[in-house]
Scaffold this active site. Structure first.
Site: not given
Ligand code: DGL
Length: 269
Positions: A15-16, A47-48, A78-80, A156, A188-189
């Protein structure tokens, strides 16, 4: 040719940042005997807000790195990345690569609910990946998609329990409640970190759909099909990031206590 890999080989997921740990938590609960390598691209979060070309290049680096670690399968936690890059990249590698959108859309298609809300990053919403997949499987459903810039940074920066977080969540969730959606996909995770606040605005706690659950079910199915389930008793989990490992561990531990140490790798080669 039949895909062959070692059962003991790790599962790679990325993921990001700390978002994908919400997926890893499901995995550890249901598949505790597997080995896991987690990569959080903390240097390049969020990332989005990135372009498709940027995402393609980040994900290529990460997948090449997983390849050098001989993973048996990779999950885009990561959904993005799942929404923007997965389709184009998934056939470039020997190992299977799974994402969050398809198994979630299948789950939604089978539900007795017509109005579906999706909250996700700007890039995921722009891709329309969720609405297109859901409507393809179940054309009568109405899908309401809301981009939620700023929520990833709140997670984050580990400021989920602040007035700023509360106000932003309200701003994004309220239109869906007014549209009387019956389910809301946490697209979004990072968003499960905000579940408690989101639930303050929803009518019932059962409204939220976490795609991690459906990806985990798909993974179990895939590993069984390929005869790759690991049954060894000394499993390991390793966490890597591209910057600020201490910040990652502090924010990540809020969700996954197992994440006690992260290794810095930069560049990812
Ligand atoms: N957690 C990721 C997702 O599911 C990425 C969020 C971001 O970095 O913007 O979309």
């Amino acid at each position: 040719m039949q895909y062959r890999a070692d059962k003991n080989a790790p599962i790679g997921l990325f993921d990001s940042g700390v978002g994908g740990l919400t997926v890893l938590k499901y995995l550890i609960n249901l598949l505790p005997k597997e080995n896991y390598i987690y990569f959080g691209d903390t240097l390049r979060v969020p990332y989005g807000e990135k372009t498709k070309d940027e995402l393609f290049s980040f994900v290529t680096e990460i997948l090449n790195w997983f390849k050098s670690h001989n993973v048996k399968i990779v999950l885009m936690a990561c959904n993005t990345s799942s929404a923007v890059v997965l389709e184009e990249i998934k056939d470039n590698y020997d190992f299977p690569i799974l994402g969050l959108i398809e198994p979630t859309a299948e789950h939604i298609a089978g539900l007795d609910a017509d109005k579906i809300g999706v909250i996700a990053t700007s890039a995921t919403i722009k891709s329309k990946a969720y609405s297109q997949q859901i409507i393809k499987l179940s054309p009568l459903k109405e899908v309401y998609e809301i981009a939620c810039p700023g929520l990833v940074e709140i997670v984050e920066n580990d400021i989920t329990h602040t007035e700023q977080a509360y106000k932003k969540v309200f701003k994004y969730i309220n239109p869906l409640i007014e549209d009387q959606v019956e389910k809301i996909i946490l697209g979004c995770t990072h968003y499960p970190y905000l579940e408690e606040i989101i639930n303050k605005f929803t009518k019932s706690p059962n409204m939220l759909v976490d795609p991690a659950q459906h990806l985990t079910e798909q993974l179990i199915h895939k590993l069984k099909e390929l005869d790759l389930l690991n049954n060894s008793s000394n499993s390991y989990r390793k966490y890597y990031v591209s910057t600020a490992p201490d910040k990652f561990v502090k924010a990540g531990q809020r969700f996954l206590a197992d994440c006690k140490e992260a290794i810095l790798i930069n560049p990812i080669k």
